[in-house]
Each structure stands twice: as structure tokens, then as C-alpha cells.
Write an enzyme that holds these catalytic residues in place. Structure first.
Site, PDB file in Angstrom:
ATOM      1  N   ASN A  13       0.891  -1.167   0.000  1.00  0.00           N
ATOM      2  CA  ASN A  13       0.000   0.000   0.000  1.00  0.00           C
ATOM      3  C   ASN A  13       0.925   1.213   0.000  1.00  0.00           C
ATOM      4  O   ASN A  13       1.508   1.548   1.026  1.00  0.00           O
ATOM      5  CB  ASN A  13      -0.885  -0.029   1.252  1.00  0.00           C
ATOM      6  CG  ASN A  13      -1.726   1.226   1.389  1.00  0.00           C
ATOM      7  OD1 ASN A  13      -1.799   2.048   0.473  1.00  0.00           O
ATOM      8  ND2 ASN A  13      -2.374   1.379   2.546  1.00  0.00           N
ATOM      9  N   LYS A  15       0.264   4.286  -0.277  1.00  0.00           N
ATOM     10  CA  LYS A  15      -0.291   5.494   0.352  1.00  0.00           C
ATOM     11  C   LYS A  15       0.076   6.729  -0.496  1.00  0.00           C
ATOM     12  O   LYS A  15       0.225   6.613  -1.709  1.00  0.00           O
ATOM     13  CB  LYS A  15       0.186   5.619   1.799  1.00  0.00           C
ATOM     14  CG  LYS A  15      -0.058   4.331   2.595  1.00  0.00           C
ATOM     15  CD  LYS A  15       0.164   4.470   4.067  1.00  0.00           C
ATOM     16  CE  LYS A  15      -0.087   3.131   4.757  1.00  0.00           C
ATOM     17  NZ  LYS A  15       0.048   3.191   6.198  1.00  0.00           N
ATOM     18  N   HIS A  99      -9.452   1.585   5.035  1.00  0.00           N
ATOM     19  CA  HIS A  99      -8.172   1.685   5.740  1.00  0.00           C
ATOM     20  C   HIS A  99      -8.351   2.620   6.944  1.00  0.00           C
ATOM     21  O   HIS A  99      -9.098   3.601   6.859  1.00  0.00           O
ATOM     22  CB  HIS A  99      -7.107   2.228   4.787  1.00  0.00           C
ATOM     23  CG  HIS A  99      -5.723   2.093   5.348  1.00  0.00           C
ATOM     24  ND1 HIS A  99      -5.242   2.955   6.300  1.00  0.00           N
ATOM     25  CD2 HIS A  99      -4.749   1.177   5.133  1.00  0.00           C
ATOM     26  CE1 HIS A  99      -4.011   2.576   6.639  1.00  0.00           C
ATOM     27  NE2 HIS A  99      -3.694   1.499   5.944  1.00  0.00           N
ATOM     28  N   GLU A 101      -6.614   4.898   8.051  1.00  0.00           N
ATOM     29  CA  GLU A 101      -6.318   6.315   7.763  1.00  0.00           C
ATOM     30  C   GLU A 101      -7.527   6.992   7.118  1.00  0.00           C
ATOM     31  O   GLU A 101      -7.777   8.174   7.348  1.00  0.00           O
ATOM     32  CB  GLU A 101      -5.075   6.413   6.860  1.00  0.00           C
ATOM     33  CG  GLU A 101      -3.811   6.097   7.657  1.00  0.00           C
ATOM     34  CD  GLU A 101      -2.689   5.467   6.849  1.00  0.00           C
ATOM     35  OE1 GLU A 101      -2.708   5.539   5.604  1.00  0.00           O
ATOM     36  OE2 GLU A 101      -1.774   4.889   7.481  1.00  0.00           O
ATOM     37  N   GLU A 171      -5.408  -4.768  10.547  1.00  0.00           N
ATOM     38  CA  GLU A 171      -4.352  -3.779  10.753  1.00  0.00           C
ATOM     39  C   GLU A 171      -4.576  -3.040  12.071  1.00  0.00           C
ATOM     40  O   GLU A 171      -5.373  -2.086  12.119  1.00  0.00           O
ATOM     41  CB  GLU A 171      -4.366  -2.756   9.609  1.00  0.00           C
ATOM     42  CG  GLU A 171      -4.074  -3.349   8.252  1.00  0.00           C
ATOM     43  CD  GLU A 171      -3.456  -2.324   7.311  1.00  0.00           C
ATOM     44  OE1 GLU A 171      -2.401  -2.641   6.745  1.00  0.00           O
ATOM     45  OE2 GLU A 171      -3.995  -1.207   7.175  1.00  0.00           O
ATOM     46  N   GLY A 177       2.795   2.145  10.751  1.00  0.00           N
ATOM     47  CA  GLY A 177       3.798   3.195  10.590  1.00  0.00           C
ATOM     48  C   GLY A 177       4.533   3.552  11.871  1.00  0.00           C
ATOM     49  O   GLY A 177       5.224   4.564  11.933  1.00  0.00           O
ATOM     50  N   SER A 217       3.492  -2.326  10.247  1.00  0.00           N
ATOM     51  CA  SER A 217       4.940  -2.471  10.420  1.00  0.00           C
ATOM     52  C   SER A 217       5.450  -3.866  10.053  1.00  0.00           C
ATOM     53  O   SER A 217       6.409  -4.352  10.640  1.00  0.00           O
ATOM     54  CB  SER A 217       5.358  -2.099  11.844  1.00  0.00           C
ATOM     55  OG  SER A 217       5.051  -0.735  12.100  1.00  0.00           O
TER      56      SER A 217
HETATM   57  P1  13P Z   1       3.145   0.214   7.594  1.00  0.00           P
HETATM   58  O1  13P Z   1       3.595  -1.092   6.995  1.00  0.00           O
HETATM   59  O2  13P Z   1       3.909   1.389   7.126  1.00  0.00           O
HETATM   60  O3  13P Z   1       3.019   0.109   9.092  1.00  0.00           O
HETATM   61  O4  13P Z   1       1.643   0.451   7.049  1.00  0.00           O
HETATM   62  C1  13P Z   1       0.714  -0.557   7.152  1.00  0.00           C
HETATM   63  C2  13P Z   1      -0.500  -0.171   6.421  1.00  0.00           C
HETATM   64  O5  13P Z   1      -1.210   0.737   6.812  1.00  0.00           O
HETATM   65  C3  13P Z   1      -0.807  -0.882   5.180  1.00  0.00           C
HETATM   66  O6  13P Z   1      -2.085  -0.591   4.735  1.00  0.00           O
END
Ligand code: 13P
Length: 257
Positions: A13, A15, A99, A101, A171, A177, A217
């Protein structure tokens, strides 16, 4: 992982990172590192504007392309939005829905997630539905109830015959992150609970065939242990999907014997 019953899917992903001009060199490097996909399916979910470049760059490989969001309406006066049909028309196969976010910054709810799941299925896309708890919710010990609710809401009205197209990504928000990964046991416990919800809704055969990813992560160091868990069938990877060497090592971990 359980290759006998379900697909292992390693999905990046990106982002709001990368530029369209960086996609081709990235793809070339990844193809050199990972010439053969073996068992696991590989997906890159990318920003809308990079979809054509990603489709082109990965055309001759077995990497599928996904989007990071979609609008739940089929068409019409929704300035700036992108429909499921527009994505499918380009050749997109997957779409991330709900997601954390998007739930956190753009007001997405279990209800809008459910609408987006239906819109994606209607257009022939495979939804990657994200669920996860915050640190506060984990500390309140309501993780499993909350995830159960998120999964049930996301799947409301989805008929059994469309379930083989659904991927669920667990997640935990506190692990995204942050460099803080859920332990393999913590992650597996929730993925197992998700499978139980699906079993209750759709029966054992569909539950066994559903791919449930872990995200938060995941990286080249912890992927092997996470993917060795019985109910973790892949990863949804942010940061480590931006670096070909790291992502390639995660694919290798998914292809372990
Ligand atoms: P990270 O791998 O950067 O923690 O992000 C995970 C994520 O949100 C994938 O959708």
C-alpha cells in the site's frame, strides 16, 4: 498461511508516497529481485494517478494492481471522485476499503465501508477490507468484539458466492507506521477471530478459503514469523513496500517451504 485452502497475498500500500515517474524503475528493480512469484500473489495498491503507470510497468509480470480507495456510487455528480467501474475499466483487480487512515482522517464509517464493498463487488473488483483497533481499544480489552463488529458490518448483504473475492486485512492502528508490530500470536489471535466470524456467517468451507492478511509495520525481518502463523495469509504493507529489497524479502518469506 495455509496454501492448501487459500491464497497467500502480499500487497503493498504505497499510500501518498512515490511519483508516477518512479514506478517504472521501481518495477524493474523488483522484477530483477523477484523474477518468479511462486505461490504467493503480489499486489501493489497505488494512488489513482499512478494506476496507468503501474499497470504498464508490471504488465509482463504476475503483479496485480489495486487502488487505495473508491467512491461508493456507480456514477454521477461527485466531483473529484473515482468509481469502481472506472478502476475495473483500467484493469485494476483489487481495492483497499476502509483503511484506518480513511476512517480516521476522512470520516469513513462501517456503513460507508459496506457500501464501498458492494460497489467494488458489483464492478468485479476484489475488495481488501481493513479492520483494526486503536491502542485505547486494545487496552480496554474490546479488540475481538470491535473487530467482529467491523467485519460483520463490512460484509452485510454480501452473498456467499461473492466471498471468494473478499480479502480481509487486520491492521491494528497502533502498529501502522509506528515500527511497533503486533506479536505473531497477537496478530494470529485476531485473524483467527475474523475467520470465526466468517465461519458463523458463511460456514466452514468459505471461512477456510478466505485470505486474511496482517498489516502494521510488517517488514523483511518479521514477515517470516508472522506468515508462519496458521491464520495469517499474507500482508498489507506500507513503509516496506516502498523499498524493492524489503518488499522482495517479504515475498520470499511468503514463498517459504
Ligand atoms: P506500515 O507497513 O507502514 O506500518 O503500514 C501498514 C498499512 O497501513 C498498510 O495498509
Amino acid at each position: 498461511m495455509n496454501r492448501k485452502y487459500r491464497k497467500t497475498i502480499i500487497a503493498g500500500n504505497w499510500k501518498m508516497n512515490m511519483l508516477a515517474s518512479q514506478v517504472k524503475p521501481f518495477a524493474e528493480e523488483l522484477k530483477t529481485l523477484n523474477p518468479r512469484a511462486k505461490w504467493c500473489e503480489t499486489v501493489f495498491c497505488v494512488p489513482y494517478v499512478m494506476i496507468p503507470a503501474a499497470l504498464k510497468a508490471f504488465k509482463d509480470s504476475r503483479v496485480a494492481i489495486g487502488a487505495e480507495n473508491l467512491n461508493e456510487n456507480p456514477k454521477g455528480a461527485f466531483t473529484g471522485e473515482v468509481s469502481a467501474a472506472m478502476l475495473a475499466d483500467l484493469g485494476v483487480k483489487y481495492v483497499i476499503i476502509g483503511h484506518s487512515e480513511r476512517r480516521q482522517y476522512y470520516g469513513e464509517t462501517d456503513i460507508s465501508v459496506n457500501k464501498k464493498v458492494h460497489a467494488a463487488l458489483e464492478a468485479g473488483l476484489n475488495p481488501i477490507v481493513c479492520v483494526g483497533e486503536s491502542l485505547e481499544q486494545r487496552e480496554m480489552d474490546i479488540t475481538l468484539e470491535l473487530i467482529t463488529l467491523q467485519v460483520k458490518a463490512a460484509l452485510a448483504g454480501v452473498p456467499a458466492e461473492k466471498m471468494r473475492r473478499i480479502v480481509i486485512a487486520y491492521e491494528p492502528i497502533w502498529a501502522i507506521g509506528t515500527g511497533k508490530t503486533a506479536t505473531a500470536e497477537q496478530a494470529n489471535e485476531v485473524c483467527c477471530a475474523i475467520r470465526t466470524v466468517i465461519r458463523k456467517l458463511y460456514g466452514a468451507r468459505i471461512a477456510r478459503a478466505t485470505t486474511i492478511q496482517y498489516g502494521g509495520s510488517m517488514n523483511e525481518k518479521n514477515a517470516r514469523e508472522l506468515l508462519a502463523q496458521p491464520d495469517i495469509d499474507g500482508g498489507l504493507i506500507g513503509g516496506a513496500s516502498l523499498v524493492p529489497e524489503k518488499f522482495s524479502a517479504i515475498i520470499d518469506a511468503a514463498n517459504q517451504e
